[in-house]
Design a protein around this motif. Structure first.
Motif, PDB file in Angstrom:
ATOM      1  N   LYS A  20     -46.795 -21.615  -2.984  1.00  0.00           N
ATOM      2  CA  LYS A  20     -46.715 -21.067  -1.902  1.00  0.00           C
ATOM      3  C   LYS A  20     -45.265 -20.221  -1.726  1.00  0.00           C
ATOM      4  O   LYS A  20     -45.149 -19.359  -0.975  1.00  0.00           O
ATOM      5  CB  LYS A  20     -46.300 -22.503  -0.898  1.00  0.00           C
ATOM      6  N   HIS A  21     -44.207 -20.690  -2.546  1.00  0.00           N
ATOM      7  CA  HIS A  21     -42.958 -19.763  -2.550  1.00  0.00           C
ATOM      8  C   HIS A  21     -43.367 -18.556  -3.137  1.00  0.00           C
ATOM      9  O   HIS A  21     -42.873 -17.432  -2.417  1.00  0.00           O
ATOM     10  CB  HIS A  21     -42.120 -20.624  -3.501  1.00  0.00           C
ATOM     11  N   GLN A  24     -45.079 -16.366  -0.421  1.00  0.00           N
ATOM     12  CA  GLN A  24     -43.891 -16.112   0.893  1.00  0.00           C
ATOM     13  C   GLN A  24     -43.130 -14.909   0.250  1.00  0.00           C
ATOM     14  O   GLN A  24     -42.590 -14.023   1.180  1.00  0.00           O
ATOM     15  CB  GLN A  24     -43.201 -17.402   1.226  1.00  0.00           C
ATOM     16  N   TRP A  25     -42.524 -14.764  -1.092  1.00  0.00           N
ATOM     17  CA  TRP A  25     -41.795 -13.929  -1.693  1.00  0.00           C
ATOM     18  C   TRP A  25     -42.471 -12.426  -1.147  1.00  0.00           C
ATOM     19  O   TRP A  25     -41.812 -11.808  -0.850  1.00  0.00           O
ATOM     20  CB  TRP A  25     -41.481 -13.917  -3.084  1.00  0.00           C
ATOM     21  N   THR A  27     -44.957 -11.608   0.647  1.00  0.00           N
ATOM     22  CA  THR A  27     -45.245 -11.439   1.857  1.00  0.00           C
ATOM     23  C   THR A  27     -44.162 -10.954   2.878  1.00  0.00           C
ATOM     24  O   THR A  27     -44.084 -10.072   3.661  1.00  0.00           O
ATOM     25  CB  THR A  27     -45.902 -12.703   2.618  1.00  0.00           C
ATOM     26  N   THR A  28     -43.142 -11.656   2.437  1.00  0.00           N
ATOM     27  CA  THR A  28     -41.724 -11.307   3.162  1.00  0.00           C
ATOM     28  C   THR A  28     -41.362  -9.795   2.811  1.00  0.00           C
ATOM     29  O   THR A  28     -40.957  -8.965   3.857  1.00  0.00           O
ATOM     30  CB  THR A  28     -40.428 -11.997   2.521  1.00  0.00           C
ATOM     31  N   THR A  64     -34.036 -14.754   7.948  1.00  0.00           N
ATOM     32  CA  THR A  64     -34.843 -13.599   7.439  1.00  0.00           C
ATOM     33  C   THR A  64     -34.323 -12.489   6.698  1.00  0.00           C
ATOM     34  O   THR A  64     -34.648 -12.361   5.207  1.00  0.00           O
ATOM     35  CB  THR A  64     -36.191 -13.238   8.022  1.00  0.00           C
ATOM     36  N   ARG A  67     -32.366 -13.635   3.605  1.00  0.00           N
ATOM     37  CA  ARG A  67     -33.074 -13.749   2.614  1.00  0.00           C
ATOM     38  C   ARG A  67     -33.806 -12.686   1.828  1.00  0.00           C
ATOM     39  O   ARG A  67     -33.801 -12.411   0.676  1.00  0.00           O
ATOM     40  CB  ARG A  67     -34.546 -14.636   2.978  1.00  0.00           C
TER      41      ARG A  67
END
Length: 88
Positions: A20-21, A24-25, A27-28, A64, A67
């Protein structure tokens, strides 16, 4: 840059805490960076390019933005290493 980032992600994703992480990385980055600087050559990127990519959401999505900002040096290091290896 986007192509190299995706390669860096593929290389680094086994080291993330979980799938998941890792998802997310990337996708961000796709959501917040690639639309602004994804088509630029890695060798031509500057801090101003990253600042320009962060500016539209810096005040509206500060967590966001923070990050993404933290990910930028790692992304650039990975891209530059990949770029250097490709040029060699």
């Amino acid at each position: 840059m986007a192509e190299r980032d995706r390669q860096v992600h593929a290389d680094w994703s086994p080291g993330f805490r979980n799938e998941k992480h890792a998802a997310q990385w990337i996708t961000t980055l796709e959501t917040y960076l690639f639309s602004f600087i994804g088509n630029m050559q890695v060798a031509n990127l500057s801090a101003a390019d990253f600042a320009g990519a962060l500016k539209p959401f810096w005040l509206t999505k500060p967590e966001t933005a923070s990050r993404v900002k933290q990910e930028c040096p790692g992304v650039m290091s990975g891209c530059r290493a990949e770029y250097s290896a490709w040029r060699a």
